[in-house]
Design an enzyme around this catalytic site. Structure first.
Site, short mmCIF file in Angstrom:
data_model
loop_
_atom_site.label_atom_id
_atom_site.label_comp_id
_atom_site.label_asym_id
_atom_site.label_seq_id
_atom_site.Cartn_x
_atom_site.Cartn_y
_atom_site.Cartn_z
N ASP A 3 0.87 -1.17 0.00
CA ASP A 3 0.00 0.00 0.00
C ASP A 3 0.91 1.22 0.00
O ASP A 3 2.12 1.11 0.17
CB ASP A 3 -0.95 -0.03 1.19
CG ASP A 3 -0.24 -0.01 2.53
OD1 ASP A 3 -0.94 0.02 3.55
OD2 ASP A 3 1.02 -0.05 2.56
N SER A 4 0.34 2.38 -0.16
CA SER A 4 1.16 3.56 -0.38
C SER A 4 1.63 4.23 0.91
O SER A 4 2.46 5.12 0.86
CB SER A 4 0.37 4.60 -1.17
OG SER A 4 -0.74 5.03 -0.38
N GLY A 5 1.11 3.78 2.03
CA GLY A 5 1.41 4.46 3.29
C GLY A 5 0.33 5.45 3.66
O GLY A 5 0.29 5.92 4.78
N GLY A 6 -0.54 5.76 2.72
CA GLY A 6 -1.57 6.77 2.97
C GLY A 6 -2.47 6.43 4.14
O GLY A 6 -2.71 7.25 5.01
N PHE A 7 -2.91 5.21 4.20
CA PHE A 7 -3.85 4.83 5.26
C PHE A 7 -3.24 4.99 6.64
O PHE A 7 -3.84 5.61 7.52
CB PHE A 7 -4.34 3.40 5.05
CG PHE A 7 -5.30 2.94 6.12
CD1 PHE A 7 -4.91 2.01 7.07
CD2 PHE A 7 -6.58 3.47 6.17
CE1 PHE A 7 -5.80 1.60 8.06
CE2 PHE A 7 -7.48 3.06 7.15
CZ PHE A 7 -7.09 2.13 8.10
N ASP A 33 -3.09 8.04 -1.83
CA ASP A 33 -4.42 8.64 -1.76
C ASP A 33 -4.66 9.24 -0.38
O ASP A 33 -3.90 9.01 0.56
CB ASP A 33 -5.49 7.57 -2.03
CG ASP A 33 -5.45 6.41 -1.05
OD1 ASP A 33 -6.48 5.73 -0.87
OD2 ASP A 33 -4.37 6.17 -0.44
N GLN A 38 -12.11 6.67 -4.24
CA GLN A 38 -12.57 7.14 -2.93
C GLN A 38 -13.99 7.71 -3.09
O GLN A 38 -14.73 7.23 -3.95
CB GLN A 38 -11.58 8.17 -2.35
CG GLN A 38 -10.23 7.61 -1.95
CD GLN A 38 -10.28 6.74 -0.69
OE1 GLN A 38 -11.28 6.71 0.04
NE2 GLN A 38 -9.19 6.02 -0.43
N GLY A 74 -11.06 3.34 1.36
CA GLY A 74 -11.88 4.11 2.28
C GLY A 74 -13.12 3.40 2.75
O GLY A 74 -14.11 4.04 3.11
N HIS A 109 -4.32 -21.81 11.21
CA HIS A 109 -5.68 -22.26 10.88
C HIS A 109 -6.49 -21.16 10.20
O HIS A 109 -7.15 -21.41 9.19
CB HIS A 109 -6.43 -22.76 12.11
CG HIS A 109 -7.89 -22.89 11.79
ND1 HIS A 109 -8.41 -23.90 10.99
CD2 HIS A 109 -8.95 -22.07 12.06
CE1 HIS A 109 -9.70 -23.72 10.80
NE2 HIS A 109 -10.06 -22.61 11.45
#
Lengths: 383, 383
Positions: free
Chosen positions: B91-95, B145, B205, B232, B351
Site C-alpha cells: 500500500d502507499s502508506g496513505g492509510f 491517496d 474514494q 476508504g 488455521h
C-alpha cells in the site's frame, strides 16, 4: 517390560546408546528440549519432529497447576494432549516448588506451596508427585527430590541429601504399586516390543561436596533405579565445580544405566559432559536464549539485535543447514527481533534447537567413530 | 511488459482470473494476507507457501520507518529481504499516515507526520510514496491517496476525493518515469515471459456517497491504471453501505482490469464481494483475530479461550484439513491461549489463514463450475 538401555559404541568414557521407551527409541547422548507446559515455546510439534527431537521434557509443577493432571489424563495424557507421539520425560515438580515459591513449607511429608498463578495452596509429596507424573503419562519420570539451595553448608547439604534419599524410597514404593495407572497402558498391549509402563529415575544430590555426592550416588544406586540423574547443579556454581560434581557421581553410577544431568547446558558443556559419559541432558537455554535474541552458532554466540547485523546478508550460521539458515539473513532476523515480531521467536528457536540437536548428532557420530577430539576442540561445528 | 490479467471463467458478476506479476501468477479472486513489516505475524514463509499464498501485502509506512527503504533495497528489495519469491503488493502508506497519526498536517504537497516509533518528523507525497514502493520492490503498488475520514460530510468527501485524483495523477507521472528503478529489474531480463516492472493501481474514494463514488471511479479510470482498488471502506460504516459503495464503483470500473477492495473482510464478506466481481482483497482480520484467540470455522467463529473448550477433543474445525485441525484439539489450543504461549499465535494464525485461503479456493472452484449458490449460502465450508 520396562525401559531398555543398549550401549552401542564407546570413545573413552563416552558412549552412544539406545534408550527404548513406551513411545519409541532415543539415541543417546541426547539433548532434550524443554516443553514446560506441554509446548516447546514457539515450536509446532511437526517442526520438532523434523529437527529430530526424540524426547522432550514437561514440567509437572506447571502442568499440575494448569491445565491439571486429570484434564491431561482425560485428554490422552501428555502424548494425546499435545499430539506428541514420541517420548516424554517429566520432572517431579521438586525444582519449581523450591525455586518458584518463596512461601513454602517443607516437612518430612512433603512441600506446601502457593501457586504462582493464583496464590492457591497446594501440597506435593513423593507419592503425589508420582501420581501426577503417572497421570500425565510420561515415559520417564523423576523421583521427588529436594533441590538443595546454593550455597549450602555441609550440614544443610547432608540433611537435604538424606531427605532426598528417604523421598526416593517413597517415590519408588508408590511407583511400584501404581506404575500401570498411566493413560496409555492399554495401548502398549498392541505393541509387545515396547515397554508397557513408565520408568522412574533416581536423582543424586549432595550440594557441592564431593563426599556427599559420592555417598548420595552410592545410596541412590542401592535403591536400584533403571536410570540416574544428577540434580542440583547449574545453580550458580563454577563450571569447574559442576564438572567435578558430575565426575564424582559418574564414578559411582552403574555404567550400564543411563546417566542424566538435569538443567545443562551451554553447547560446549553438553559436549564435554557427553565426553565424560553423560547420556541425557535438558535445558531451557537454547529456547529461552532464542526468545532473547541470542543465537548459538559455529562462530560463537551472536546477539542478533546488535546493529552490526542490520545489513548482514549472511545466514545466522554459515555452517548450519537448518530451515532458518538456509533461507533467512541475519539482517532479516535482526529486523524481526527489534520489531518484536512473533516470527523472531519462531525462527530463533528453530535455529538454536537445530544447533543443539546437530551438536549432539555430531557427538554421537564422533563417538561411533571412536574419536571425540574433533568435537571437543570445536573444530567440528560447535559454539 | 507490464502486469497481465486474464479472465478464465464467469458466474454472474464473479470471475476467476490469473494475474501475472514479475514474481509469479496469482489466481483470482484472491485473499492477500497482510505482512505488515515484511512478516505475516507468526508465520514462517515456508508455511505461507504451503498454505498456497501467492501474494502478500506489505505496509510502506511501517517499512519506511523500520528498517527503511534503502536498507530493504540493498538487501534485495522486500523479496530478498524477507525471502519471499512470490508476489508482493504494497500500500502507499496513505492509510497509516492518516490513521496512526493524530499529529499530521495535510497540504496539497503531501502529508507531514510523526513516526509512531520515535516521534521523528517525516513527509509523504505522491512522489515519495512511489519512490518508497518502487525501492521496496513490490510487484503491485498503490497510488498515494487521502483516506477520507468517516463520517465525512459531502463537502469533505468531495474535497478529499478531488485531492486523491490530483495525487493519483502525480503518482502515475512519477511512476512512469521511475518504475524501472526497482531492485529486481535486471533479474527479470532472465525471464522475458514475466513482467519487468511493477504495476501501479489507482484507488477509488468518495466517502459514503454513491454519486461521489461513481465520479471518483470514472475519473480514476480516465487516468488509465492497469488495476483499480476501492479504498476508504470498512471504516465503521454498515455492511450494507460497504456493499453499496462497492457495487457503485464496480458498475464503472472496466471489466477487463482487476478490482481490489482494500481492508476487507469477514469470511462471509469476502465471498459476497467475490460474487459481485471483486478480484482481490486484503485484511488483518484472520491473522489479528488469531492472536486474540478468535478462530474462523465452518461452524462459525469460536473464541478458543472459552471454558467450554477445556476438554474438547475435537479439532478447531471438523471440516478443515489444515495442519492444525489434523493434529491438535480445541482443548490444546485453548490451553496454549490461556497460558499465553507463543505457539498459540502460530497455530491459530495457521488455521485462520488456511480457512480464508480454502474459502477463496472454494469460491474460485464454484465460479469455474458456474455456480456460486453453494458457497454463498454457506453450505460449502465457510464461516
Amino acid at each position: 517390560m520396562s525401559i531398555r538401555f543398549q550401549i552401542d559404541a564407546r570413545a573413552g568414557a563416552a558412549r552412544t546408546g539406545r534408550l527404548t521407551t513406551p513411545h519409541g527409541e532415543i539415541e543417546t547422548p541426547v539433548f532434550m528440549p524443554v516443553g514446560t507446559v506441554a509446548t516447546v515455546k514457539a515450536m509446532p510439534q511437526d517442526i520438532l519432529e523434523e529437527l529430530g527431537v526424540q524426547i522432550l521434557l514437561g514440567n509437572t509443577y506447571h502442568l499440575y497447576l494448569r491445565p491439571g493432571v486429570e484434564t491431561v489424563r482425560n485428554l490422552g495424557g501428555l502424548h494425546g494432549f499435545m499430539a506428541w507421539p514420541r517420548a516424554i520425560l517429566t520432572d517431579s515438580g521438586g525444582f519449581q516448588v523450591f525455586s518458584l515459591n518463596e512461601l513454602r513449607k517443607v516437612t518430612e511429608e512433603g512441600v506446601t506451596f502457593r501457586s504462582h498463578l493464583d496464590g492457591s495452596s497446594h501440597f506435593f509429596s513423593p507419592e503425589s508427585a508420582m501420581q501426577a507424573q503417572i497421570g500425565l503419562g510420561a515415559d520417564i519420570i523423576m523421583a521427588f527430590d529436594e533441590c538443595t539451595e546454593h550455597p549450602a553448608s555441609r550440614e544443610r547439604a547432608r540433611a537435604s541429601m538424606e531427605m532426598t534419599l528417604r523421598w526416593a524410597r517413597r517415590s519408588k514404593e508408590y511407583f511400584a504399586a501404581h506404575r500401570h495407572e498411566n493413560p496409555w497402558s492399554r495401548q502398549s498391549e498392541e505393541n509387545p516390543r515396547l515397554p508397557d509402563s513408565p520408568a522412574l529415575f533416581g536423582i543424586v544430590q549432595g550440594g557441592m561436596y564431593t563426599d556427599l555426592r559420592r555417598e548420595s550416588a552410592e545410596r541412590t544406586v542401592e535403591l536400584d533405579f533403571p536410570g540416574y540423574a544428577i540434580g542440583g547443579l547449574s545453580v550458580g556454581e563454577s563450571r569447574a565445580k559442576t564438572m567435578e560434581m558430575i565426575a564424582t557421581a559418574l564414578e559411582v553410577l552403574p555404567k550400564d544405566k543411563p546417566h542424566y544431568v538435569m538443567g545443562v547446558g551451554y553447547p560446549e558443556e553438553i559436549v564435554q559432559y557427553a565426553a565424560m559419559g553423560v547420556d541425557m541432558m535438558d535445558c531451557v537455554l537454547p529456547t529461552r536464549a532464542a526468545r532473547h535474541g541470542l543465537l548459538f552458532t559455529s562462530e560463537g554466540r551472536i546477539n542478533i539485535k546488535n546493529a552490526r547485523y542490520a545489513q548482514d546478508q549472511g545466514p545466522a550460521d554459515p555452517r548450519c543447514g537448518c530451515r532458518v539458515c538456509s533461507r533467512y539473513t541475519r539482517a532479516y532476523l535482526r529486523h524481526l527481533f527489534v520489531s518484536a515480531e512473533p516470527l523472531a521467536a519462531v525462527l530463533n528457536t528453530m535455529h538454536n534447537l537445530a544447533f543443539y540437536l546437530d551438536t549432539m548428532r555430531s557427538v554421537r557420530h564422533a563417538i561411533t567413530l571412536g574419536d571425540l577430539s574433533g568435537v571437543l576442540s570445536g573444530s567440528v561445528s560447535l559454539a
